[in-house]
Motif scaffolding. Structure first.
Motif, short mmCIF file in Angstrom:
data_model
loop_
_atom_site.label_atom_id
_atom_site.label_comp_id
_atom_site.label_asym_id
_atom_site.label_seq_id
_atom_site.Cartn_x
_atom_site.Cartn_y
_atom_site.Cartn_z
N THR A 166 4.88 -1.60 1.57
CA THR A 166 5.13 -2.32 2.72
C THR A 166 5.25 -1.48 3.78
O THR A 166 5.98 -0.53 3.48
CB THR A 166 5.99 -3.37 2.44
N ARG A 187 0.74 -0.43 -4.41
CA ARG A 187 1.27 -1.40 -3.31
C ARG A 187 2.48 -1.00 -2.67
O ARG A 187 3.34 -0.52 -3.33
CB ARG A 187 1.28 -2.73 -3.98
N TRP A 209 6.04 -5.79 9.46
CA TRP A 209 5.98 -5.64 8.67
C TRP A 209 4.52 -6.11 8.05
O TRP A 209 4.27 -7.14 8.20
CB TRP A 209 6.94 -5.95 7.36
N ARG A 210 3.65 -5.32 7.29
CA ARG A 210 2.50 -5.81 6.52
C ARG A 210 2.44 -5.09 5.05
O ARG A 210 2.73 -3.96 4.79
CB ARG A 210 1.22 -5.66 7.29
N ARG A 211 1.77 -5.81 4.48
CA ARG A 211 1.22 -5.23 2.96
C ARG A 211 0.21 -4.08 3.11
O ARG A 211 -0.45 -3.99 4.00
CB ARG A 211 0.88 -6.26 2.12
#
Lengths: 324, 358
Positions: free
Chosen positions: A95, A93, A7-9
């Motif tokens: 994820t 934003r 997972w990443r932003r």
């Protein structure tokens, strides 16, 4: 067990409405960019009502500019993922996971026929772009309900010309799978993505034509059935439970929420681990999995709870919660 | 990429000698990837990820059934494209069940494998290794599988032959190597070290091969192709017979061949051969030369083997990097520069992005 997603932003770089209910989202992840291969998807963390959940969306191109482009169809009867995705504007934003691929495109084959139904165009588009770039022999058959629903149709038409066939069901057109398969060279491969009915029909036609099973590649999103997605009730007499399944929850999730112990893995109707015995069904069982064969589905002895449902009414089942 | 290894993945690497791959399962680890190789009934080589989709048991522990691999645990079957064709106890097959198939090709008596992006696997990029074809040049080499050193240490070794003087004294080593000038040149994919030793006493190995008395001109033309093949055109000819100008008729000519395949970051497979254009029908000479290279620890390559593994151990014990370089390392440094260029292109951070008006 499958590897945990990385997972990443990320942020939404841009959005674009492709059709009245399909929106293209360009997602810019933080950190190192893992390029998506044709047919791959990313997972996205979504908020559904008060709950955090995940959804998978196919990536529609090779992401050479460092963006994951996904196309999300707004479904009034969805489980809430599409509503969340449609709430995201540029700059929002979120994820996301690195891409994974359950629908890999093999290179170097002598011929490819790609068939997409509705939003099933998303992985097929990434394949068409890659194959066209590689100069492969390909044909794309793309069906949707109305002409306005044909996302990417103009650019695919420019790219593929005669190699693209558009099929609009509202205009009385249907994909002729028999003719499609019959006109494919012997070594050709068929890639199929769309509603479960299309997949099942494709498998039948392919088998009937005596083609090698491994040369038919398909993916379904587990979100479409033969019947409307409606709330229904699961009754488990042995456990004395009656569990409402809202239209935006899977039967598996609703059962787990109610405390029923379940095992599962793929959550997209492939592995068969979440299947339970059907004792009685108030109406037709909407089998949306690709685990059971046509015969098994017709027998209605079991169903895959991760994707399959009842279009309203009561489904009486038994689970594994018993001594033997 | 944050986890990039010190070897490019988008390259052809030698995985086996052609004769080693038969209609049976053979396991290799190439660039950290476990691969199972086998020859199909059509004669083509198949290369699959050596881990069952289901429970990751190495497929190499299973068996072949026709041209398909049967996992030795639960009997899942995969075809040569890596697609599952059978699953136990169910009527259907998970559509996503497959193992990776690697591009593989046979050329120059070796099986080459492409561990990176299959879309880029162009057979035209297989290194030129024609000296190994067994036609114009003859010789029988071998492989040091799982040599315990970074593959680049082998390249360093071959790109600087001053080490012969010390590691291989008594056979091919000679003080003249350390005093002769050399020239290093390069292109976008190759580096070449050229060294001529004029009017010298031939070292024992070459004196014997030449079989004639007198001083010689000795050459070492070492040709590196990124990322990891090295061909050394070597030999001697009687001084004054024109070898430096291209006439090698009064000499003997050999070539050492090295296809070096990373196994892990600290181990590699070293496919080697020493081929020659003289006494090509002399099979005893072929065997003798092979034994001169690898002979139960006493051959010249056994000597290199010992040095390279000891060097790798020392590198791990003394992480004083980078180690120092000398003038003699110019060839090795150009080779490493070319490798680094490939790595940079592969691991390139995301391309510059134009904010599209979408």
């Amino acid at each position: 067990m499958p590897a945990a997603p990385d997972w990443r932003r990320a942020r939404i770089a841009a959005t674009q409405d492709l059709t009245p209910d399909i929106r293209l989202l360009a997602v810019e992840p933080e950190g190192a960019f893992v390029a998506p291969t044709p047919g791959s998807h990313i997972q996205v963390g979504v908020q559904v009502e008060e709950r955090a959940d995940t959804r998978s969306y196919s990536v529609v191109d090779a992401g050479r500019d460092g963006l994951y482009r996904i196309a999300v169809k707004r479904l009034p009867t969805s489980r809430g993922g599409s509503r969340y995705m449609w709430s995201l504007a540029a700059g929002a934003r979120l994820t996301v996971s690195a891409p994974a691929n359950h629908f890999e495109l093999a290179l170097g084959r002598s011929h490819y026929t790609l068939v997409a139904g509705g939003i099933g165009i998303t992985p097929i588009r990434s394949m068409a772009l890659a194959l066209a770039e590689a100069g492969a022999d390909l044909r794309l058959i793309y069906a949707a309900r109305t002409r306005a629903d044909l996302a990417f149709a103009d650019e695919l038409s420019t790219l593929l010309g005669e190699r693209l066939q558009l099929v609009v069901s509202e205009e009385g057109e249907r994909i002729d799978l028999d003719a499609t398969v019959a006109t494919m060279p012997a070594c050709g491969e068929l890639y199929l993505c769309g509603p479960i009915g299309l997949i099942e029909a494709g498998k039948r036609v392919w088998a009937k034509a005596g083609r090698p099973a491994a040369s038919l590649r398909f993916e379904t999103f587990g979100s479409s059935g033969r019947y409307a997605t409606l709330p229904f009730t699961v009754r488990i007499p042995r456990l004395g439970l009656e569990i409402p399944v809202p239209e935006n929850r899977t039967m598996l999730d609703a059962m787990e929420d109610a405390g029923v112990a379940m095992i599962h893995d793929c959550r997209r109707g492939e592995c068969g681990l979440c299947a339970v015995h059907i004792l009685d069904a108030a109406g037709p069982v909407d089998h949306r999995d690709v685990f059971f064969s046509d015969e098994e589905k017709a027998a209605n002895a079991k169903l895959c709870t991760c994707v399959s449902r009842l279009p309203g009414g009561v489904l009486t089942i038994d689970t594994a919660d018993r001594a033997a | 990429m944050a986890d990039q290894k010190p070897f490019p993945l988008n390259a052809w690497y030698a995985a086996a000698w052609c004769h080693e791959i038969r209609h049976e399962l053979a396991a290799r680890t190439i660039c950290g990837k476990d691969v199972v190789l086998y020859r199909k009934s059509t004669g083509e080589v198949a290369a699959l990820e050596d881990a069952c989709w289901h429970r990751l048991l190495p497929l190499s522990l299973g068996r072949l059934q026709g041209d398909e691999v049967v996992c030795g645990y639960h009997g899942l079957v995969f075809n040569a494209d890596g697609r599952c064709t059978y699953m136990p106890a169910q009527k259907t097959i998970n559509p996503s069940a497959c193992v990776r198939a690697f591009p593989a090709a046979e050329k120059h008596r070796l099986v080459w494998l492409w561990p990176g992006d299959p879309a880029l696997a162009d057979p035209a990029l297989i290194p030129d290794f024609h000296w190994n074809d067994g036609t114009e040049w003859v010789g029988e080499g071998g492989t040091f599988y799982s040599l315990q050193c970074d593959y680049r240490l082998v390249i360093d070794n071959l790109m600087d032959l001053t080490h012969e003087t010390y590691v291989h004294a008594g056979s091919i080593g000679d003080e003249a190597i350390t005093s002769a000038p050399f020239e290093v040149t390069h292109t976008g994919r190759t580096a070449t070290v050229t060294r001529w030793m004029i009017d010298i006493e031939p070292p024992p190995f070459w004196k014997k091969q030449l079989g004639r008395e007198g001083h010689v001109d000795r050459w070492q033309l070492i040709y590196f192709q990124a990322p990891s093949t090295v061909v050394g055109d070597v030999g001697v000819a009687l001084t004054g017979t024109g070898a430096p100008k291209g006439d090698r008729s009064q000499g003997v000519n050999g070539a050492f061949l090295a296809a070096i395949t990373p196994e892990s970051e600290t181990s590699c497979h070293y496919f080697w051969n020493f081929v020659r254009t003289f006494r090509r029908d002399d099979e005893q000479l072929t065997r003798d030369i092979q034994r001169a290279h690898v002979n139960d620890g006493k051959g010249v390559y056994d000597q290199d083997h010992a040095v390279l593994e000891a060097q790798q151990k020392a590198l791990l014990r003394h992480p004083r990097l980078p180690f120092y370089n000398l003038n003699i390392d110019a060839g090795a440094l150009w080779a490493r520069r070319l490798i680094d260029g490939m790595l940079a292109r592969e691991g390139a951070p995301r391309p510059p992005r134009v904010e599209a008006a979408e």
